[in-house]
Design a protein around this motif. Structure first.
Motif, PDB file in Angstrom:
ATOM      1  N   PRO A 168       6.094 -81.523  90.437  1.00 47.29           N
ATOM      2  CA  PRO A 168       7.828 -81.132  90.247  1.00 47.29           C
ATOM      3  C   PRO A 168       8.305 -79.071  90.014  1.00 47.29           C
ATOM      4  CG  PRO A 168       6.935 -83.074  88.882  1.00 47.29           C
ATOM      5  CD  PRO A 168       5.557 -81.772  89.609  1.00 47.29           C
ATOM      6  N   ALA A 169       8.695 -78.686  91.077  1.00 47.22           N
ATOM      7  CA  ALA A 169       9.439 -77.207  90.072  1.00 47.22           C
ATOM      8  C   ALA A 169       9.792 -77.759  88.354  1.00 47.22           C
ATOM      9  CB  ALA A 169      10.754 -77.635  91.252  1.00 47.22           C
ATOM     10  N   GLY A 170       9.589 -76.580  88.231  1.00 45.69           N
ATOM     11  CA  GLY A 170      10.073 -76.704  87.230  1.00 45.69           C
ATOM     12  C   GLY A 170       8.453 -76.694  85.533  1.00 45.69           C
ATOM     13  N   GLY A 171       7.896 -77.735  86.061  1.00 46.13           N
ATOM     14  CA  GLY A 171       6.539 -78.095  85.214  1.00 46.13           C
ATOM     15  C   GLY A 171       7.357 -79.730  85.221  1.00 46.13           C
ATOM     16  N   GLY A 172       6.988 -80.137  83.710  1.00 44.18           N
ATOM     17  CA  GLY A 172       6.548 -81.403  83.197  1.00 44.18           C
ATOM     18  C   GLY A 172       8.004 -82.143  83.091  1.00 44.18           C
ATOM     19  N   ARG A 173       7.901 -83.313  83.785  1.00 38.81           N
ATOM     20  CA  ARG A 173       8.858 -84.070  83.453  1.00 38.81           C
ATOM     21  C   ARG A 173       9.236 -85.176  82.122  1.00 38.81           C
ATOM     22  NH1 ARG A 173      12.245 -80.432  86.005  1.00 38.81           N
ATOM     23  NH2 ARG A 173      11.822 -79.723  87.657  1.00 38.81           N
ATOM     24  N   ILE A 174       8.403 -85.302  81.327  1.00 43.41           N
ATOM     25  CA  ILE A 174       7.990 -86.583  81.173  1.00 43.41           C
ATOM     26  C   ILE A 174       7.785 -85.866  79.504  1.00 43.41           C
ATOM     27  CG2 ILE A 174       7.055 -88.000  83.028  1.00 43.41           C
ATOM     28  CD1 ILE A 174       4.241 -87.596  80.484  1.00 43.41           C
ATOM     29  N   SER A 175       7.946 -86.702  78.362  1.00 45.77           N
ATOM     30  CA  SER A 175       7.604 -86.561  76.573  1.00 45.77           C
ATOM     31  C   SER A 175       7.486 -87.729  76.171  1.00 45.77           C
ATOM     32  CB  SER A 175       8.711 -86.256  76.068  1.00 45.77           C
ATOM     33  OG  SER A 175       9.000 -85.485  75.101  1.00 45.77           O
ATOM     34  N   LEU A 176       5.807 -87.712  75.928  1.00 41.37           N
ATOM     35  CA  LEU A 176       5.293 -88.518  75.037  1.00 41.37           C
ATOM     36  C   LEU A 176       5.212 -88.165  73.754  1.00 41.37           C
ATOM     37  CD1 LEU A 176       2.107 -88.237  77.186  1.00 41.37           C
ATOM     38  CD2 LEU A 176       3.698 -90.055  77.254  1.00 41.37           C
ATOM     39  N   ALA A 177       4.930 -89.429  72.511  1.00 40.34           N
ATOM     40  CA  ALA A 177       5.610 -89.035  71.410  1.00 40.34           C
ATOM     41  C   ALA A 177       3.935 -89.479  70.774  1.00 40.34           C
ATOM     42  CB  ALA A 177       6.885 -89.567  70.951  1.00 40.34           C
ATOM     43  N   PHE A 178       3.935 -89.274  69.731  1.00 44.09           N
ATOM     44  CA  PHE A 178       2.588 -89.828  68.501  1.00 44.09           C
ATOM     45  C   PHE A 178       2.813 -89.747  67.411  1.00 44.09           C
ATOM     46  CE2 PHE A 178       0.445 -88.255  72.402  1.00 44.09           C
ATOM     47  CZ  PHE A 178      -0.585 -89.147  72.525  1.00 44.09           C
ATOM     48  N   ARG A 179       3.488 -90.508  66.681  1.00 45.27           N
ATOM     49  CA  ARG A 179       3.220 -90.757  66.014  1.00 45.27           C
ATOM     50  C   ARG A 179       2.006 -90.401  64.379  1.00 45.27           C
ATOM     51  NH1 ARG A 179       6.756 -95.728  62.590  1.00 45.27           N
ATOM     52  NH2 ARG A 179       6.379 -95.030  60.259  1.00 45.27           N
ATOM     53  N   CYS A 180       2.422 -89.275  63.245  1.00 45.93           N
ATOM     54  CA  CYS A 180       2.258 -89.233  62.171  1.00 45.93           C
ATOM     55  C   CYS A 180       1.808 -90.407  61.342  1.00 45.93           C
ATOM     56  CB  CYS A 180       1.614 -87.511  62.333  1.00 45.93           C
ATOM     57  SG  CYS A 180       1.745 -86.699  63.771  1.00 45.93           S
ATOM     58  N   GLY A 181       0.631 -89.712  60.405  1.00 45.62           N
ATOM     59  CA  GLY A 181       0.711 -90.264  59.257  1.00 45.62           C
ATOM     60  C   GLY A 181       1.168 -89.901  58.311  1.00 45.62           C
ATOM     61  N   SER A 182       2.334 -88.955  58.525  1.00 41.63           N
ATOM     62  CA  SER A 182       2.993 -88.583  57.163  1.00 41.63           C
ATOM     63  C   SER A 182       4.070 -87.060  57.954  1.00 41.63           C
ATOM     64  CB  SER A 182       1.523 -88.064  56.173  1.00 41.63           C
ATOM     65  OG  SER A 182       1.307 -86.682  56.372  1.00 41.63           O
ATOM     66  N   PRO A 183       4.464 -86.186  57.050  1.00 41.01           N
ATOM     67  CA  PRO A 183       5.003 -85.473  57.346  1.00 41.01           C
ATOM     68  C   PRO A 183       4.333 -84.156  57.655  1.00 41.01           C
ATOM     69  CG  PRO A 183       6.862 -86.258  55.895  1.00 41.01           C
ATOM     70  CD  PRO A 183       5.352 -86.990  55.785  1.00 41.01           C
ATOM     71  N   ALA A 184       3.179 -83.920  56.269  1.00 40.34           N
ATOM     72  CA  ALA A 184       1.912 -82.886  56.289  1.00 40.34           C
ATOM     73  C   ALA A 184       1.016 -82.826  57.806  1.00 40.34           C
ATOM     74  CB  ALA A 184       1.229 -83.383  55.176  1.00 40.34           C
ATOM     75  N   GLU A 185       0.819 -84.141  57.853  1.00 45.40           N
ATOM     76  CA  GLU A 185       0.095 -83.959  59.609  1.00 45.40           C
ATOM     77  C   GLU A 185       1.073 -83.675  60.328  1.00 45.40           C
ATOM     78  OE1 GLU A 185      -2.594 -87.507  62.171  1.00 45.40           O
ATOM     79  OE2 GLU A 185      -1.598 -88.191  60.383  1.00 45.40           O
ATOM     80  N   VAL A 186       2.250 -83.518  60.696  1.00 40.21           N
ATOM     81  CA  VAL A 186       3.285 -83.294  61.634  1.00 40.21           C
ATOM     82  C   VAL A 186       2.495 -81.424  62.016  1.00 40.21           C
ATOM     83  CG1 VAL A 186       5.558 -83.012  62.761  1.00 40.21           C
ATOM     84  CG2 VAL A 186       4.827 -84.869  61.772  1.00 40.21           C
ATOM     85  N   ASP A 187       2.923 -81.544  60.347  1.00 31.92           N
ATOM     86  CA  ASP A 187       2.639 -79.403  60.216  1.00 31.92           C
ATOM     87  C   ASP A 187       1.586 -79.144  61.334  1.00 31.92           C
ATOM     88  OD1 ASP A 187       5.202 -79.773  59.815  1.00 31.92           O
ATOM     89  OD2 ASP A 187       4.913 -78.731  57.294  1.00 31.92           O
ATOM     90  N   ALA A 188       0.464 -80.309  60.172  1.00 27.61           N
ATOM     91  CA  ALA A 188      -1.338 -79.679  60.564  1.00 27.61           C
ATOM     92  C   ALA A 188      -1.594 -80.102  62.113  1.00 27.61           C
ATOM     93  CB  ALA A 188      -2.167 -80.890  59.837  1.00 27.61           C
ATOM     94  N   ARG A 189      -1.386 -81.254  62.665  1.00 23.10           N
ATOM     95  CA  ARG A 189      -1.732 -80.982  64.283  1.00 23.10           C
ATOM     96  C   ARG A 189      -0.657 -80.297  64.923  1.00 23.10           C
ATOM     97  NH1 ARG A 189      -5.321 -84.898  65.434  1.00 23.10           N
ATOM     98  NH2 ARG A 189      -6.072 -86.466  64.090  1.00 23.10           N
ATOM     99  N   TYR A 190       1.166 -79.624  64.360  1.00 23.19           N
ATOM    100  CA  TYR A 190       1.363 -78.807  65.404  1.00 23.19           C
ATOM    101  C   TYR A 190       0.594 -77.083  66.176  1.00 23.19           C
ATOM    102  CZ  TYR A 190       4.637 -75.467  66.893  1.00 23.19           C
ATOM    103  OH  TYR A 190       5.465 -74.945  67.660  1.00 23.19           O
ATOM    104  N   ALA A 191       0.045 -76.768  64.197  1.00 19.41           N
ATOM    105  CA  ALA A 191      -1.157 -75.957  63.453  1.00 19.41           C
ATOM    106  C   ALA A 191      -2.277 -76.002  64.743  1.00 19.41           C
ATOM    107  CB  ALA A 191      -1.000 -75.678  62.794  1.00 19.41           C
ATOM    108  N   GLU A 192      -3.037 -77.263  64.916  1.00 23.31           N
ATOM    109  CA  GLU A 192      -4.320 -77.327  65.225  1.00 23.31           C
ATOM    110  C   GLU A 192      -4.035 -77.194  67.251  1.00 23.31           C
ATOM    111  OE1 GLU A 192      -7.417 -81.046  66.392  1.00 23.31           O
ATOM    112  OE2 GLU A 192      -5.629 -81.031  64.328  1.00 23.31           O
ATOM    113  N   LEU A 193      -2.514 -77.692  67.975  1.00 20.59           N
ATOM    114  CA  LEU A 193      -2.593 -77.314  68.810  1.00 20.59           C
ATOM    115  C   LEU A 193      -2.007 -76.265  69.238  1.00 20.59           C
ATOM    116  CD1 LEU A 193      -1.598 -80.780  69.037  1.00 20.59           C
ATOM    117  CD2 LEU A 193      -3.231 -79.850  70.377  1.00 20.59           C
TER     118      LEU A 193
END
Length: 134
Positions: free
Chosen positions: A67-92
């Motif tokens: 598709p033109a313009g890149g991805g057209r879907i979104s996936l969502a992953f539930r993390c165990g805590s708000p701190a894990e959201v921050d940590a996974r984001y930083a890792e990626l």
């Protein structure tokens, strides 16, 4: 027979990069998957995430184009805590993936962030925020 939703399929431009990305989020793919044209990971609830290379798709659909313009879907992953959201984001992001939306406390009561997988698909990371007084 009843129709049942069963598979989320992604067409990927670089299978090894996509496998590394989704493995960082805890998905399990078979050993040697990097050498295959089609791979699958089981998801909670019996669903499957399937990754196919562009070449695989073109083998049965020669005119296929991303598709033109890149991805057209979104996936969502539930993390165990708000701190894990921050940590996974930083890792990626540290691993070179595009951070689309830095972690923030959403008005709907979740810590939320968005990164892009190697093909530009949005991948949301979220966790419930603590409820005040609980």
């Amino acid at each position: 027979m009843t129709v049942r939703f069963a598979v989320i399929g992604l067409v990927v431009s670089d299978l090894a990069a996509s496998l590394a990305f989704y493995r960082r989020l805890g998905l399990v793919f078979p050993e040697g998957a990097e050498d295959q044209p089609h791979v699958e990971a089981g998801l909670p609830g019996g669903l499957t995430l399937a990754l196919d290379t562009e070449e695989t798709v073109r083998s049965f659909h020669p005119g296929w184009q991303p598709p033109a313009g890149g991805g057209r879907i979104s996936l969502a992953f539930r993390c165990g805590s708000p701190a894990e959201v921050d940590a996974r984001y930083a890792e990626l992001v540290a691993a070179g993936h595009h951070g689309e939306l830095k972690p923030w406390d959403a008005v709907w009561g979740q810590r939320y962030a968005t990164v892009h997988d190697p093909d530009g698909n949005g991948v949301d990371l979220f966790a419930p925020l603590p409820v005040p007084g609980e």
